[in-house]
Design an enzyme around this catalytic site. Structure first.
Site, PDB file in Angstrom:
ATOM      1  CB  ALA A  65      43.738  41.477  35.033  1.00 38.68           C
ATOM      2  N   GLY A 110      38.355  42.373  34.478  1.00 37.79           N
ATOM      3  CA  GLY A 110      38.498  42.912  35.820  1.00 37.79           C
ATOM      4  C   GLY A 110      37.974  44.324  35.960  1.00 37.79           C
ATOM      5  CD  GLU A 113      35.926  39.976  37.792  1.00 31.17           C
ATOM      6  OE1 GLU A 113      35.540  38.954  38.362  1.00 31.17           O
ATOM      7  OE2 GLU A 113      37.118  40.184  37.451  1.00 31.17           O
ATOM      8  CD  GLU A 133      37.024  37.928  33.029  1.00 27.47           C
ATOM      9  OE1 GLU A 133      37.239  38.797  33.874  1.00 27.47           O
ATOM     10  OE2 GLU A 133      36.018  37.944  32.267  1.00 27.47           O
TER      11      GLU A 133
END
Length: 259
Positions: A65, A110, A113, A133
């Site tokens: 992200a 992300g 993910e 993260e």
């Protein structure tokens, strides 16, 4: 509809969607929203039966992200962004058409993910995967903690999540995170070959197959069997089922219309 950060090409009933957001194809609010809109368009496009999702360039599928967008958000702002992320990722996961991730490089945070929301994953031999993260003082917020453990089991999932270290493509294959590892210059072509093969299958049957697997995995066995039976009956009622069985009896290739 035009898109700033997405490219889309449709050929042979396959849509190739490329995230094109330098550097690293990072995810931000606009990218998430564009993904949601484009996937909605492809869902109802009769000329599309399968989708390939990849990242622009040779270095990254999606390198996480956009921290620049996140760093100054307050709690409410982050809650709003998390909801945008969830809607986008769920849109991909719940498409009635198969989605194949062509992972051409780093899939970080992300990006990892995002790859997990796809039905199938083909990785370049140069691809790397990590939930980073924890190294930023947070946890995955796009479904990573839940989707990864369904694939690798809770123990291995905790290892990947807690340490935040990269694993290579071969390790990802061993853990069944990816379905296939190919030479770097073949990742997109292989994903397109898979998608084109799926595009020749009976669309309703494929849709029912996905629904049975996805929905059934979240309920008890008896409920899952009931879901499977309903999906089977729906597929059996189609013209495509009659065409498929007729083609088998007549020793010819079936021509499916999605009806």
């Amino acid at each position: 509809m035009s898109y700033q950060y997405l490219l889309c090409e449709i050929e042979n009933r396959v849509a190739v969607v490329t995230i094109n957001h330098s550097p690293g194809n990072q995810l931000n609010t606009q990218v998430y929203q564009e993904i949601t809109r484009l996937m909605g368009e492809l869902e109802v496009n009769p000329d599309v039966r399968a989708i390939v999702l990849t990242g622009a360039g040779d270095e990254a599928f999606v390198a996480g992200a956009d921290i620049h967008e996140m760093v100054d958000l307050d709690t409410v702002g982050m809650m709003n962004l998390t909801q945008v992320t969830r809607v986008s990722f769920s849109r991909i996961e719940n498409l009635t058409k198969p989605v194949i991730a062509a992972i051409n490089g780093e899939a970080r945070g992300g990006g990892f993910e995002l790859a997990l929301t796809c039905d199938l994953r083909i990785a370049s031999e140069k691809a790397q995967f990590a939930f980073t993260e924890i190294n930023l003082g947070v946890i995955p917020g796009g479904g990573g903690t839940q989707r990864i453990q369904k694939i690798v089991g809770q123990g291995t999932a905790k290892e990947l999540l807690y340490f935040g270290k990269f694993i290579d493509a071969e390790r990802a294959y061993q853990l069944q995170i990816v379905n296939k590892v190919v030479p770097h210059d073949q990742v997109l072509s292989t994903a397109k070959e898979w998608a084109e093969e799926l595009a020749q299958k009976a669309p309703v049957a494929l849709r029912m197959m996905k629904a049975a697997v996805q929905t059934g995995s979240n309920v008890d066995l008896e409920s899952a069997l009931t879901i499977e039976a309903a999906c089977y009956d729906a597929a059996f009622a189609t013209q495509d089922r009659r065409e498929g069985m007729a083609a088998r009896l007549e020793n010819r290739t079936a021509k499916y219309t999605g009806k």
